[in-house]
Design a protein around this motif. Structure first.
Motif, PDB file in Angstrom:
ATOM      1  N   PHE A  42      -4.701   2.516   3.355  1.00 57.52           N
ATOM      2  CA  PHE A  42      -3.781   2.981   2.321  1.00 57.52           C
ATOM      3  C   PHE A  42      -4.449   4.098   1.535  1.00 57.52           C
ATOM      4  CE2 PHE A  42      -2.634  -1.572   2.737  1.00 57.52           C
ATOM      5  CZ  PHE A  42      -1.382  -1.374   3.292  1.00 57.52           C
ATOM      6  N   ARG A  43      -3.625   4.902   0.868  1.00 55.50           N
ATOM      7  CA  ARG A  43      -4.185   5.971   0.052  1.00 55.50           C
ATOM      8  C   ARG A  43      -3.952   5.660  -1.415  1.00 55.50           C
ATOM      9  NH1 ARG A  43      -0.726  10.558   2.530  1.00 55.50           N
ATOM     10  NH2 ARG A  43       0.699   8.855   2.132  1.00 55.50           N
ATOM     11  N   VAL A  44      -4.766   6.293  -2.229  1.00 51.20           N
ATOM     12  CA  VAL A  44      -4.626   6.126  -3.672  1.00 51.20           C
ATOM     13  C   VAL A  44      -3.310   6.742  -4.119  1.00 51.20           C
ATOM     14  CG1 VAL A  44      -5.517   7.229  -5.726  1.00 51.20           C
ATOM     15  CG2 VAL A  44      -7.022   5.896  -4.308  1.00 51.20           C
ATOM     16  N   GLY A  45      -2.578   6.049  -4.983  1.00 54.96           N
ATOM     17  CA  GLY A  45      -1.288   6.550  -5.463  1.00 54.96           C
ATOM     18  C   GLY A  45      -0.110   6.050  -4.651  1.00 54.96           C
ATOM     19  N   GLY A  50       6.368  -2.900  -4.397  1.00 58.14           N
ATOM     20  CA  GLY A  50       6.155  -1.673  -5.170  1.00 58.14           C
ATOM     21  C   GLY A  50       4.976  -1.741  -6.116  1.00 58.14           C
ATOM     22  N   VAL A  51       3.802  -2.140  -5.624  1.00 55.31           N
ATOM     23  CA  VAL A  51       2.612  -2.179  -6.465  1.00 55.31           C
ATOM     24  C   VAL A  51       1.816  -0.902  -6.222  1.00 55.31           C
ATOM     25  CG1 VAL A  51       0.657  -3.584  -7.145  1.00 55.31           C
ATOM     26  CG2 VAL A  51       2.587  -4.636  -6.021  1.00 55.31           C
ATOM     27  N   LYS A  52       1.431  -0.228  -7.295  1.00 57.80           N
ATOM     28  CA  LYS A  52       0.745   1.061  -7.139  1.00 57.80           C
ATOM     29  C   LYS A  52      -0.745   0.839  -6.919  1.00 57.80           C
ATOM     30  CE  LYS A  52       0.519   5.605  -9.137  1.00 57.80           C
ATOM     31  NZ  LYS A  52       0.586   6.423 -10.328  1.00 57.80           N
ATOM     32  N   ILE A  53      -1.333   1.641  -6.024  1.00 56.27           N
ATOM     33  CA  ILE A  53      -2.780   1.600  -5.817  1.00 56.27           C
ATOM     34  C   ILE A  53      -3.421   2.615  -6.741  1.00 56.27           C
ATOM     35  CG2 ILE A  53      -4.625   2.011  -4.164  1.00 56.27           C
ATOM     36  CD1 ILE A  53      -2.785   1.068  -1.993  1.00 56.27           C
ATOM     37  N   LEU A  54      -4.369   2.152  -7.570  1.00 58.88           N
ATOM     38  CA  LEU A  54      -4.978   3.042  -8.557  1.00 58.88           C
ATOM     39  C   LEU A  54      -6.345   3.536  -8.120  1.00 58.88           C
ATOM     40  CD1 LEU A  54      -4.139   1.176 -11.847  1.00 58.88           C
ATOM     41  CD2 LEU A  54      -3.005   3.147 -10.893  1.00 58.88           C
ATOM     42  N   ARG A  55      -7.035   2.749  -7.326  1.00 52.69           N
ATOM     43  CA  ARG A  55      -8.425   3.102  -7.029  1.00 52.69           C
ATOM     44  C   ARG A  55      -8.812   2.379  -5.754  1.00 52.69           C
ATOM     45  NH1 ARG A  55     -13.150   1.235 -11.221  1.00 52.69           N
ATOM     46  NH2 ARG A  55     -14.914   1.518  -9.842  1.00 52.69           N
ATOM     47  N   ILE A  56      -9.676   3.032  -4.944  1.00 51.42           N
ATOM     48  CA  ILE A  56     -10.139   2.411  -3.700  1.00 51.42           C
ATOM     49  C   ILE A  56     -11.643   2.601  -3.593  1.00 51.42           C
ATOM     50  CG2 ILE A  56     -10.134   2.649  -1.181  1.00 51.42           C
ATOM     51  CD1 ILE A  56      -7.169   3.138  -1.309  1.00 51.42           C
ATOM     52  N   ASN A  57     -12.342   1.531  -3.296  1.00 52.77           N
ATOM     53  CA  ASN A  57     -13.777   1.613  -3.030  1.00 52.77           C
ATOM     54  C   ASN A  57     -13.967   1.418  -1.530  1.00 52.77           C
ATOM     55  OD1 ASN A  57     -16.497   0.838  -2.578  1.00 52.77           O
ATOM     56  ND2 ASN A  57     -16.710   0.398  -4.748  1.00 52.77           N
ATOM     57  N   THR A  58     -14.537   2.428  -0.859  1.00 55.43           N
ATOM     58  CA  THR A  58     -14.660   2.335   0.595  1.00 55.43           C
ATOM     59  C   THR A  58     -15.931   1.622   1.029  1.00 55.43           C
ATOM     60  OG1 THR A  58     -15.650   4.511   0.560  1.00 55.43           O
ATOM     61  CG2 THR A  58     -13.314   4.386   1.052  1.00 55.43           C
ATOM     62  N   ILE A  99      -9.478  -2.659  -3.153  1.00 57.17           N
ATOM     63  CA  ILE A  99      -8.325  -1.900  -3.634  1.00 57.17           C
ATOM     64  C   ILE A  99      -7.984  -2.388  -5.032  1.00 57.17           C
ATOM     65  CG2 ILE A  99      -5.887  -1.427  -3.231  1.00 57.17           C
ATOM     66  CD1 ILE A  99      -6.384  -1.899  -0.283  1.00 57.17           C
ATOM     67  N   TRP A 100      -7.847  -1.465  -5.987  1.00 54.35           N
ATOM     68  CA  TRP A 100      -7.407  -1.820  -7.346  1.00 54.35           C
ATOM     69  C   TRP A 100      -5.910  -1.555  -7.410  1.00 54.35           C
ATOM     70  CZ3 TRP A 100     -12.347  -0.595  -6.431  1.00 54.35           C
ATOM     71  CH2 TRP A 100     -13.351  -1.098  -7.261  1.00 54.35           C
ATOM     72  N   THR A 101      -5.131  -2.566  -7.750  1.00 56.03           N
ATOM     73  CA  THR A 101      -3.682  -2.377  -7.863  1.00 56.03           C
ATOM     74  C   THR A 101      -3.256  -2.600  -9.292  1.00 56.03           C
ATOM     75  OG1 THR A 101      -3.366  -4.665  -7.249  1.00 56.03           O
ATOM     76  CG2 THR A 101      -3.154  -3.039  -5.513  1.00 56.03           C
ATOM     77  N   LEU A 102      -2.182  -1.919  -9.682  1.00 54.55           N
ATOM     78  CA  LEU A 102      -1.701  -1.995 -11.058  1.00 54.55           C
ATOM     79  C   LEU A 102      -1.032  -3.339 -11.301  1.00 54.55           C
ATOM     80  CD1 LEU A 102      -1.183  -0.461 -13.727  1.00 54.55           C
ATOM     81  CD2 LEU A 102       0.936   0.303 -12.752  1.00 54.55           C
ATOM     82  N   GLY A 103      -1.359  -3.968 -12.416  1.00 61.43           N
ATOM     83  CA  GLY A 103      -0.665  -5.194 -12.818  1.00 61.43           C
ATOM     84  C   GLY A 103      -1.380  -6.447 -12.384  1.00 61.43           C
ATOM     85  N   VAL A 104      -0.969  -7.556 -12.990  1.00 66.48           N
ATOM     86  CA  VAL A 104      -1.625  -8.827 -12.705  1.00 66.48           C
ATOM     87  C   VAL A 104      -0.653  -9.810 -12.061  1.00 66.48           C
ATOM     88  CG1 VAL A 104      -3.413  -8.688 -14.432  1.00 66.48           C
ATOM     89  CG2 VAL A 104      -1.174  -9.511 -15.071  1.00 66.48           C
ATOM     90  N   ALA A 105       0.469  -9.320 -11.523  1.00 69.81           N
ATOM     91  CA  ALA A 105       1.518 -10.227 -11.044  1.00 69.81           C
ATOM     92  C   ALA A 105       1.367 -10.608  -9.585  1.00 69.81           C
ATOM     93  CB  ALA A 105       2.884  -9.595 -11.276  1.00 69.81           C
ATOM     94  N   ILE A 106       0.271 -10.251  -8.951  1.00 67.31           N
ATOM     95  CA  ILE A 106       0.119 -10.582  -7.538  1.00 67.31           C
ATOM     96  C   ILE A 106      -0.033 -12.090  -7.390  1.00 67.31           C
ATOM     97  CG2 ILE A 106      -1.564 -10.416  -5.653  1.00 67.31           C
ATOM     98  CD1 ILE A 106      -1.679  -7.426  -6.419  1.00 67.31           C
ATOM     99  N   PRO A 107       0.804 -12.732  -6.542  1.00 66.45           N
ATOM    100  CA  PRO A 107       0.814 -14.189  -6.496  1.00 66.45           C
ATOM    101  C   PRO A 107      -0.506 -14.762  -6.009  1.00 66.45           C
ATOM    102  CG  PRO A 107       2.262 -13.280  -4.827  1.00 66.45           C
ATOM    103  CD  PRO A 107       1.830 -12.153  -5.671  1.00 66.45           C
ATOM    104  N   LEU A 145     -15.659   9.683   0.734  1.00 61.35           N
ATOM    105  CA  LEU A 145     -16.260   9.360  -0.555  1.00 61.35           C
ATOM    106  C   LEU A 145     -16.342   7.843  -0.709  1.00 61.35           C
ATOM    107  CD1 LEU A 145     -14.262  11.814  -2.827  1.00 61.35           C
ATOM    108  CD2 LEU A 145     -16.508  12.180  -1.829  1.00 61.35           C
ATOM    109  N   ILE A 146     -17.168   7.402  -1.662  1.00 63.32           N
ATOM    110  CA  ILE A 146     -17.261   5.959  -1.905  1.00 63.32           C
ATOM    111  C   ILE A 146     -16.093   5.489  -2.754  1.00 63.32           C
ATOM    112  CG2 ILE A 146     -18.626   4.188  -3.071  1.00 63.32           C
ATOM    113  CD1 ILE A 146     -21.105   5.629  -2.116  1.00 63.32           C
ATOM    114  N   GLU A 147     -15.718   6.297  -3.751  1.00 70.03           N
ATOM    115  CA  GLU A 147     -14.637   5.886  -4.648  1.00 70.03           C
ATOM    116  C   GLU A 147     -13.532   6.928  -4.621  1.00 70.03           C
ATOM    117  OE1 GLU A 147     -14.348   3.422  -7.209  1.00 70.03           O
ATOM    118  OE2 GLU A 147     -16.245   2.381  -6.870  1.00 70.03           O
ATOM    119  N   TYR A 148     -12.287   6.450  -4.598  1.00 64.23           N
ATOM    120  CA  TYR A 148     -11.139   7.325  -4.759  1.00 64.23           C
ATOM    121  C   TYR A 148     -10.356   6.854  -5.974  1.00 64.23           C
ATOM    122  CZ  TYR A 148     -11.902   9.211  -0.109  1.00 64.23           C
ATOM    123  OH  TYR A 148     -12.438   9.844   0.975  1.00 64.23           O
TER     124      TYR A 148
END
Lengths: 356, 304
Positions: free
Chosen positions: A206-209, A279-287, A292-300, A335-338
């Motif tokens: 996946f890509r950031v954003g 529809g959860v947005k990806i904010l940041r990725i560490n390779t 994967i950092w996703t927006l919000g805390v609602a992930i079950p 890169l290591i971080e996106y």
């Protein structure tokens, strides 16, 4: 005698078979599990192995693990040809991830955003089953028809020691030359997005954003009353109310409807069901750690729960440009971080606002 | 046949014994004479290691937010590691000083709605809580006879500067009772000068005891066993004293499991500080250098 025979023959010739009661021995199957649903847990017994033998087995398994780790992706070494390009209707494979916690990050305009961290743990493609061979259960007509035109990819996550699981389960993997995985998940994909066995999947799939759908099991809350399960108001604590503070009250009317209607909200088991958050947005990725950092805390699910990640199906948040297709190819210029463009990396300078 | 086998096993045993002896000889460890000395040496080394460890473990008071939440439901080693890395990256951009509940701080943040786009607030730290990037602290002051409290996230990138005006501790771990105390106990001028402690002195504990206003109060302060309040008995009735005795839980200080669940085990702490301590030390050294430079620069500007 002959007369009697004649009578018998005429009677027999007049005989007609009208009502045949047949009882078929073939019962209609209510549920046929797919072939990869093999029992995994095994009763571990004492094997009475000598130290040397134990060591040998350990070494052997470690060797196999290392070779699997070092295996190049079949997409890179040219044994597999990508047939088609990505278009908006293709469905790619997803990822299997573990929810590892939440923490806040800040946006460029100084707002705090809560994020959920999803770790993609050691994902490998186990098998691709083309649509002709994939024989799903006939469920609702629509879903079944869709499944008939899609292929199926099995993705495993987290390699485990083969001696700890059953032989049937290990065979699923050893038939395609892999070591058994702790989790085996299924993804429906378009035939052009097929992947060969042994392809590693990374967080950069996946890509950031981008927006993703996350499917996981919700927290198991056990048998719950109506106030927690459905958010009923209950009844007052005092003012003469006795013995009915958290009870549902009336569940049906009289007259023509003198029964409890189907679907009435009642106490019962809550949680531990598959739910999809779309529809959860990806904010940041560490390779490096495949996080994967996703927006919000609602992930079950609770911390440590496994979840499926897909490209989203929401029409307004669907992918516009081509993502890594059929999946991300490992390369050196990564890169290591996106970071998404709205995110403020912690290593950046302190945020200041300029006068307008 | 069996005799032969026994012979061979004996032979193997003998060779093993010989090899062991040989190895001992090779390792040049004396067998009997110097054994007690060796034990002493080992004791000394462990003692030293403990001492060193204790010095590192002291940083749990200075950087409490580096220890994760002890609730096992939320623990994950990778997440904690990433979080610590992010915290260190933020600390490389801004100097977050050592401070405690009861210290007086001045915090400058960038604020898009303010006239000058920055906002400075001075107050006494009444609470410090949260782990990792969620760490936060609350400042309290009385401005124009009105009590004001501002909560800041410690790792918020809009914080431009945190300055410790007076480094000290109070008798209690939380100072929420200042809300019910007379206003002079939480009034601090915004143009307060920083008081610099000489290097190496321990953080002083301010033994001031505040006076509470008469009831009604926001909380039942009499039940909280507060050391920093002087006149609590004045406002109590007989009923309150009886209730306080009934509500006491003197057995809790002996509840070892409760203590254990609230804390991170020392082995885990050692791992964490081993990972973080070096970088924190480097950041502190860099900070000291800049402070020295500043002290060198200031008289020049005064002369000019």
């Amino acid at each position: 005698m002959a007369n009697n025979l004649k009578i018998l023959c005429t009677k027999l010739s007049k005989l007609r078979l009208d009502h045949i009661v047949t009882r078929s021995a073939v019962f209609t199957v209510k549920y046929r599990p797919p072939y990869w649903y093999q029992p995994k847990e095994r009763v571990l017994s004492d094997e009475y192995l000598t130290q040397d033998n134990k060591k040998f087995i350990e070494e052997f398994i470690n060797d196999r693990k290392n070779t699997q780790q070092e295996l190049e992706s079949p997409l890179v070494n040219g044994t597999f040809q990508i047939s088609q390009q990505w278009n908006r209707s293709t469905r790619r494979v997803g990822l299997v991830a573990r929810k590892i916690g939440n923490y806040p990050i800040w946006s460029k305009d100084g707002k705090k955003m809560q994020t959920t961290l999803l770790q993609v743990v050691d994902n490998h493609v186990i098998k691709y089953i083309p649509p002709e061979e994939f024989n799903p259960m006939k469920t609702t007509e629509l879903k079944w028809r869709e499944k008939r035109r899609l292929g199926c990819i099995l993705v495993g996550s987290e390699t485990i020691d083969p001696t700890t699981v059953t032989k049937d389960y290990t065979d699923l993997f050893s038939r395609v030359g892999m070591l058994p995985k702790k989790h085996l998940f299924r993804f429906m994909v378009s035939p052009e997005a097929a992947l060969p066995t042994g392809t590693p999947l990374f967080a950069s799939h996946f890509r950031v954003g981008d927006y993703i759908d996350v499917r996981a099991k919700t927290m198991d809350r056990g048998f719950q009353g109506v106030m927690k399960r459905w958010g009923f108001k209950g009844m007052p604590a005092s003012h003469g109310v006795t013995k009915t503070h958290r009870r549902p009250g009336n569940i049906g009317a009289g007259g023509e409807k003198a029964r409890v209607w189907p679907g009435t909200k009642m106490p019962g088991h809550m949680g531990n069901r598959w739910r999809t958050l779309r529809g959860v947005k990806i904010l940041r990725i560490n390779t490096k750690y495949n996080v994967i950092w996703t927006l919000g805390v609602a992930i079950p699910g609770e911390t440590g729960a496994m979840c499926y990640l897909f490209d989203t199906v929401l029409p307004l948040r669907k992918l516009e440009s081509s993502p890594p297709f059929p999946t991300y190819l490992p390369s050196n210029d990564e890169l290591i971080e996106y970071y998404d463009e709205c995110v403020h990396p912690f290593a950046d300078r302190t945020l200041t606002f300029e006068e307008t | 046949m069996s005799f032969a086998i026994r012979r061979t096993t004996e032979l193997i045993g003998a060779t093993k014994w010989f090899l062991r002896r040989e190895c001992r000889v090779l390792s040049t460890l004396p067998e009997k004479t110097e054994e007690p000395e060796k034990v002493v040496a080992r004791k000394r080394s462990t003692g030293r290691r403990l001492f060193k460890n204790e010095a590192i473990l002291e940083s749990r008071h200075i950087y409490p937010e580096f220890l994760p939440d002890p609730n096992p439901k939320w623990r994950n080693s990778l997440r904690e590691k990433l979080e610590r890395a992010d915290m260190l990256q933020r600390r490389s951009q801004i100097d977050i000083p050592e401070f405690y509940v009861g210290s007086i701080l001045a915090v400058t943040i960038s604020d898009p709605h303010a006239q000058s786009k920055t906002n400075r607030f001075v107050g006494i730290c009444i609470e410090r809580k949260g782990c990792g990037l969620r760490a936060e602290f609350t400042l309290r002051n009385v401005v124009d006879h009105q009590g004001v409290e501002v909560r800041y996230d410690l790792y918020d990138p809009t914080i431009q500067n945190i300055q410790v005006l007076r480094l000290e501790k109070r008798l209690d771990e939380k100072l929420f009772y200042l809300r019910d105390a007379l206003p002079e106990y939480s009034t601090f001028p915004f143009d307060m000068d920083p008081e610099i402690l000489p290097e190496g002195t321990p953080v002083p504990i301010n033994p001031v005891q505040v006076k509470l206003k008469p009831r009604p109060w926001l909380e039942r302060w009499e039940r909280q066993d507060l050391k920093g309040v002087s006149n609590i008995e004045e406002h109590l009735k007989e009923k309150d004293r009886v209730r306080r005795e009934l509500r006491k839980t003197p057995w809790e200080k002996y509840d070892l499991m409760k203590q254990y669940r609230k804390t991170i085990p020392i082995e885990d702490q050692n791992d964490i500080w081993d990972e973080v301590h070096n970088q924190l030390q480097q950041l502190q050294m860099a900070k000291k250098k800049t402070v020295r430079k500043r002290t060198f620069v200031t008289p020049k500007t005064q002369l000019a």
